[in-house]
Design a protein around this motif. Structure first.
Motif, PDB file in Angstrom:
ATOM      1  N   ASN A  10       0.715  -1.262   0.001  1.00 27.53           N
ATOM      2  CA  ASN A  10       0.075   0.079   0.070  1.00 27.53           C
ATOM      3  C   ASN A  10       0.901   1.260   0.029  1.00 27.53           C
ATOM      4  OD1 ASN A  10       0.209  -0.919   2.835  1.00 27.53           O
ATOM      5  ND2 ASN A  10      -0.168   1.076   3.184  1.00 27.53           N
ATOM      6  N   SER A  32      -2.416  -5.556   1.716  1.00 25.10           N
ATOM      7  CA  SER A  32      -2.141  -4.517   2.540  1.00 25.10           C
ATOM      8  C   SER A  32      -3.027  -4.780   3.964  1.00 25.10           C
ATOM      9  CB  SER A  32      -3.084  -3.279   2.122  1.00 25.10           C
ATOM     10  OG  SER A  32      -2.802  -2.252   3.208  1.00 25.10           O
ATOM     11  N   GLY A  38      -5.057  -0.088   1.522  1.00 25.78           N
ATOM     12  CA  GLY A  38      -4.549  -0.923   0.189  1.00 25.78           C
ATOM     13  C   GLY A  38      -5.711  -0.108  -0.877  1.00 25.78           C
TER      14      GLY A  38
END
Length: 245
Positions: A10, A32, A38
């Motif tokens: 991310n 993530s 994310g």
């Protein structure tokens, strides 16, 4: 379309690797721990015209999270072409051998070593269904036992007890994994992205995320004649790329 899962993607090096592989035509599963972050990262790449990126909630230290991610990706694709084990933590600095707390060792190893093992084992069946699967474990030249033992090495006096030890353990896992997969189409390597300016080191690094992402993506993209079971650090040896364990 080829597919890749990148953990810890991310931000930083993971996000840049996702960008570069999406530009190469991969469908990127952007792992993530925080799904919202994310999704925001995926939206950022979508805004750049990279539509084949989607966020997957993935906490590498949680067996439930890893299995849920495996189930979700398995619903979408029959094979996974590449896995980039990028998620890592430092545990904070300094890390004196006689001063670092045991619980810090446990936390760092849980992410940097056990997390890689857990994710790799969970996704190995999808990877085995790809014609030329690739596994890239993001390592660190600062965890080369050979270099750290050499008083002439320029970073010889830059010592830490926890983070480099976790990456050295990751390197050993990679050697064993590459050996077990030696008679298959797999290519399994450790890639050092270089001393990159990211949140991980409070942006003290001298390299860019663009450079780091290129180094990692390169070993996702290698062909059948590419290396396996190697420790690559193009920052230190730009000609051959390989450095000693």
């Amino acid at each position: 379309m080829k597919t890749v899962l990148i953990t810890g993607a991310n931000k930083g090096i993971g996000l840049e690797t996702a960008r570069q592989l999406a530009q190469q035509g991969y469908h990127v599963y952007l792992g993530s721990r925080d799904l919202v972050k994310g999704q925001q990262a995926a939206q950022q790449l979508h805004a750049e015209g990279l539509a084949e990126v989607e966020a997957i909630q993935l906490d590498v230290t949680s067996a439930d999270s890893v299995q849920a991610a495996r189930a979700e990706i398995g619903r979408q694709t029959k094979a996974l072409d590449a896995l980039v084990n990028n998620a890592a933590i430092t545990g904070g600095m300094p890390q004196a051998a006689l001063g670092a707390r045991v619980d810090v060792f446990q936390q760092v190893f849980a992410t940097n070593v056990l997390g890689v093992v857990q994710v790799t084992q969970a996704f190995i069946d999808l990877l085995q269904r790809a014609p030329q699967p690739r596994i890239v474990n993001v390592g660190s030249s600062g965890s080369s036992l050979t270099l750290q033992s050499d008083p002439t090495w320029k970073y010889y006096h830059h010592k830490a007890a926890v983070y480099p030890a976790s990456k050295a353990a990751l390197h050993m896992y990679t050697i064993t994994l590459a050996y077990e997969l030696r008679d298959t189409p797999f290519k399994v390597n450790v890639v050092d992205p270089g001393f990159t300016a990211t949140d991980l080191n409070n942006h003290r690094g001298t390299g860019t995320v663009g450079q780091a992402g290129t180094r990692i993506a390169k070993y996702v993209l290698i062909g059948a004649d590419g290396p396996t079971g190697k420790f690559i650090s193009e920052e230190h040896t730009p000609v051959t790329g390989e450095i000693p364990w």
